[in-house]
Design a protein around this motif. Structure first.
Motif, mmCIF file in Angstrom:
data_model
loop_
_atom_site.group_PDB
_atom_site.id
_atom_site.type_symbol
_atom_site.label_atom_id
_atom_site.label_comp_id
_atom_site.label_asym_id
_atom_site.label_seq_id
_atom_site.Cartn_x
_atom_site.Cartn_y
_atom_site.Cartn_z
ATOM 1 N N ASN A 241 0.840 -1.197 0.000
ATOM 2 C CA ASN A 241 0.000 0.000 0.000
ATOM 3 C C ASN A 241 0.878 1.251 0.000
ATOM 4 O O ASN A 241 2.056 1.198 0.369
ATOM 5 C CB ASN A 241 -0.914 0.014 1.222
ATOM 6 N N GLN A 242 0.286 2.361 -0.385
ATOM 7 C CA GLN A 242 1.043 3.608 -0.467
ATOM 8 C C GLN A 242 1.654 3.958 0.891
ATOM 9 O O GLN A 242 1.052 3.739 1.945
ATOM 10 C CB GLN A 242 0.118 4.738 -0.927
ATOM 11 N N PHE A 243 2.881 4.467 0.851
ATOM 12 C CA PHE A 243 3.644 4.915 2.024
ATOM 13 C C PHE A 243 4.172 3.759 2.890
ATOM 14 O O PHE A 243 4.733 3.997 3.963
ATOM 15 C CB PHE A 243 2.827 5.876 2.904
ATOM 16 N N GLN A 244 3.993 2.502 2.458
ATOM 17 C CA GLN A 244 4.541 1.370 3.203
ATOM 18 C C GLN A 244 5.823 0.867 2.545
ATOM 19 O O GLN A 244 6.043 1.055 1.348
ATOM 20 C CB GLN A 244 3.529 0.220 3.265
ATOM 21 N N LYS A 245 6.668 0.249 3.343
ATOM 22 C CA LYS A 245 7.904 -0.328 2.808
ATOM 23 C C LYS A 245 7.574 -1.496 1.887
ATOM 24 O O LYS A 245 6.634 -2.255 2.158
ATOM 25 C CB LYS A 245 8.770 -0.872 3.947
ATOM 26 N N PRO A 246 8.368 -1.697 0.822
ATOM 27 C CA PRO A 246 8.212 -2.913 0.020
ATOM 28 C C PRO A 246 8.352 -4.149 0.902
ATOM 29 O O PRO A 246 9.157 -4.185 1.827
ATOM 30 C CB PRO A 246 9.351 -2.809 -1.003
ATOM 31 N N TYR A 247 7.562 -5.187 0.612
ATOM 32 C CA TYR A 247 7.554 -6.384 1.454
ATOM 33 C C TYR A 247 8.931 -7.047 1.534
ATOM 34 O O TYR A 247 9.319 -7.557 2.589
ATOM 35 C CB TYR A 247 6.530 -7.382 0.921
ATOM 36 N N ALA A 248 9.663 -7.050 0.433
ATOM 37 C CA ALA A 248 10.976 -7.705 0.444
ATOM 38 C C ALA A 248 11.950 -6.995 1.375
ATOM 39 O O ALA A 248 12.804 -7.639 1.994
ATOM 40 C CB ALA A 248 11.558 -7.775 -0.968
ATOM 41 N N ILE A 249 11.832 -5.675 1.492
ATOM 42 C CA ILE A 249 12.702 -4.936 2.416
ATOM 43 C C ILE A 249 12.341 -5.288 3.853
ATOM 44 O O ILE A 249 13.210 -5.486 4.711
ATOM 45 C CB ILE A 249 12.591 -3.417 2.176
ATOM 46 N N ARG A 250 11.034 -5.403 4.132
ATOM 47 C CA ARG A 250 10.621 -5.828 5.483
ATOM 48 C C ARG A 250 11.154 -7.223 5.786
ATOM 49 O O ARG A 250 11.640 -7.492 6.891
ATOM 50 C CB ARG A 250 9.094 -5.839 5.586
ATOM 51 N N ALA A 251 11.050 -8.126 4.795
ATOM 52 C CA ALA A 251 11.522 -9.503 4.996
ATOM 53 C C ALA A 251 13.042 -9.545 5.155
ATOM 54 O O ALA A 251 13.571 -10.311 5.975
ATOM 55 C CB ALA A 251 11.087 -10.372 3.821
ATOM 56 N N LEU A 345 17.089 -25.461 14.038
ATOM 57 C CA LEU A 345 15.766 -24.993 13.652
ATOM 58 C C LEU A 345 15.912 -23.684 12.888
ATOM 59 O O LEU A 345 16.479 -22.721 13.411
ATOM 60 C CB LEU A 345 14.899 -24.786 14.893
ATOM 61 N N TYR A 346 15.442 -23.647 11.647
ATOM 62 C CA TYR A 346 15.581 -22.472 10.786
ATOM 63 C C TYR A 346 14.236 -21.740 10.688
ATOM 64 O O TYR A 346 13.201 -22.351 10.425
ATOM 65 C CB TYR A 346 16.026 -22.890 9.386
ATOM 66 N N LEU A 347 14.274 -20.437 10.876
ATOM 67 C CA LEU A 347 13.063 -19.613 10.852
ATOM 68 C C LEU A 347 12.854 -18.992 9.469
ATOM 69 O O LEU A 347 13.793 -18.473 8.859
ATOM 70 C CB LEU A 347 13.165 -18.511 11.901
ATOM 71 N N LEU A 348 11.598 -19.041 8.997
ATOM 72 C CA LEU A 348 11.234 -18.503 7.688
ATOM 73 C C LEU A 348 10.193 -17.404 7.836
ATOM 74 O O LEU A 348 9.741 -17.107 8.939
ATOM 75 C CB LEU A 348 10.646 -19.617 6.800
ATOM 76 N N ASP A 349 9.811 -16.826 6.693
ATOM 77 C CA ASP A 349 8.706 -15.857 6.600
ATOM 78 C C ASP A 349 8.920 -14.694 7.567
ATOM 79 O O ASP A 349 8.191 -14.517 8.544
ATOM 80 C CB ASP A 349 7.377 -16.561 6.885
ATOM 81 N N THR A 350 9.911 -13.878 7.248
ATOM 82 C CA THR A 350 10.434 -12.901 8.216
ATOM 83 C C THR A 350 9.985 -11.463 7.991
ATOM 84 O O THR A 350 10.568 -10.545 8.554
ATOM 85 C CB THR A 350 11.974 -12.940 8.186
ATOM 86 N N ASP A 351 8.943 -11.239 7.180
ATOM 87 C CA ASP A 351 8.573 -9.848 6.894
ATOM 88 C C ASP A 351 7.853 -9.174 8.062
ATOM 89 O O ASP A 351 7.618 -7.965 8.032
ATOM 90 C CB ASP A 351 7.725 -9.742 5.618
#
Length: 432
Positions: A241-251, A345-351
């Motif tokens: 959405n507008q004004f939000q960080k790109p999801y890949a940057i959050r991840a 134990l490896y953690l995924l889905d980190t956004d």
């Protein structure tokens, strides 16, 4: 202002004076070859320590011992180091430590209690140092003190240092630096881990081919698409959405938050953002089962001891995360990969991974319910209690009380987990 300050009094000149003071006090520092100044520009040249290796190339317990002893020597000789880390220390061929990057070292008439605690807090933020070792140094430097209070203060300060340091590292990862290289084109900007020599646009092209041809796909939804390209896993995201960080940057930031805190995650490779703000995250692929699939398909073949070790490791990992203020908003069994032989134990889905000063009970309980209700129903109460006992040992909770809280919150929620044949949904029919 920076140029004006450097013209009046260069940083390099300040460091030169610090090196000379340290040498006179008996510390091992490089010899100064020359100092140059031209207007607002300056340079300091020192004799190389050659051959040499960085302190962080040796085992961590040995690193910690050297750092502790150096901190003691600093304070004993009237110095304070405000940037103590392994990258500022080199070892020569006889493993003698040499100080480099001495700008943040200053001489004081008498180090205060606060400065002494801050020195050791920096080291505790880097290494797992037992109380008895920490107490040994504090007792020598701060006689007649309340050592329990001193150790508690040191550890709380260490947590603050660590959060601040990791926040800086994550910020630096999104520009050219020692961790990442930034690659820009008219259509995209990518940040690539310097450990990986990849053509990021070619990997994205192959990922799009996978999606178009329904090949090597791990996940395909409106928001995210996940596929394998060789030894890499590529997750593409729609524009936010507008004004939000790109999801890949959050991840990417969430992934590095865990990575720099020494949790196991897929190796971070690259984040890329396109002109329309769609984005993609690239990591090394891991050929490992998710926790829910492992427990569902291998429950009868796994030895009881292995299952108990797994439950204990999972509880300890989440307990350490929560004690350190780390919150994973999607902490489900399908987002945890298991290397059963080594117990990793490896953690995924980190956004949606965040770090706070402390986590409130609501968020901690939410994570525990997420785990409980993403584990196949057939997993016994004994194993679930083993998990909570291990968790409570870290967080200082009452495990039995915690179990009742988790059960009361979880019993009205569906149990959802993944299997080799797709998602499975179940419900709690009765109380354990």
């Amino acid at each position: 202002m920076q140029r004006l300050r450097n013209w009046l009094y260069p940083k390099t000149l300040h460091e030169l004076k610090q090196i000379n003071k340290l040498r006179q006090s008996g510390f091992n520092v490089p010899s100064v070859a020359t100092h140059l100044k031209n207007g607002a520009c300056s340079a300091l040249a020192t004799q190389a320590i050659e051959p040499a290796r960085e302190l962080n190339e040796i085992e961590k317990p040995d690193q910690a011992n050297i750092m502790l002893e150096m901190a003691y020597q600093f304070i004993s000789r009237g110095f304070i180091h405000e940037d103590m880390h392994a990258g500022n220390i080199l070892l020569d061929t006889s493993d003698t430590p040499f100080l480099v990057d001495c700008y943040e070292i200053k001489q004081v008439s008498e180090p205060s209690d606060k400065q002494i605690i801050a020195m050791f807090g920096q080291i505790v933020s880097l290494y797992n140092i037992p109380d008895e070792i920490l107490n040994k140094y504090l007792a020598k430097l701060l006689p007649d003190s309340d050592y329990e209070k001193m150790i508690s203060t040191t550890r709380n300060l260490a947590k603050k240092f660590k959060r601040s340091r990791i926040k800086r590292w994550i910020k630096r990862s999104l520009r050219n630096g020692s961790f990442s290289r930034k690659v820009s084109t008219p259509e995209s900007t990518a940040w690539i881990n310097r450990k990986h020599d990849i053509d990021v646009l070619e990997l994205i092209r192959q990922h799009k081919e996978n999606l178009n041809n329904n090949r090597n796909i791990l996940k395909k939804q409106e928001k995210t698409q996940l596929s394998l390209v060789g030894k890499y896993c590529i997750k593409s995201y729609k524009a936010p959405n507008q004004f939000q960080k790109p999801y890949a940057i959050r991840a990417w930031e969430g992934l590095l938050r865990l990575y720099f805190n020494d949790y196991f995650v897929p190796d971070p490779v690259s984040a890329i953002v396109f002109r329309d703000k769609s984005s993609a995250l690239i990591t090394k692929a891991l050929d490992l089962p998710s926790l829910d699939k492992l427990l569902y398909h291998e429950d009868k073949t796994l030895q009881t001891s292995a299952k108990h070790r797994l439950a204990g490791s999972l509880g300890a990992m989440i307990g350490q995360m929560h004690a350190g203020g780390i919150y994973h908003a999607d902490l489900k069994a399908c987002n945890i990969l298991v290397e059963i032989k080594e117990g990793k134990l490896y953690l995924l889905d980190t956004d949606r991974v965040a770090c706070q000063t402390s986590l409130n009970s609501r968020r901690r309980l939410k994570n525990l319910v997420q785990i409980n209700n993403s584990i196949p129903k057939k997993i016994s109460r004994t194993l679930r209690m083993r998990f909570l006992n291990s968790y409570a040992k870290i967080t200082q909770d009452d495990a039995k009380k915690l179990f009742r809280l988790v059960w009361d919150a979880a019993r009205g929620i569906e149990i959802v987990f993944t299997t080799d044949s797709g998602d499975q949904v179940d419900r709690w029919d009765q109380r354990f």
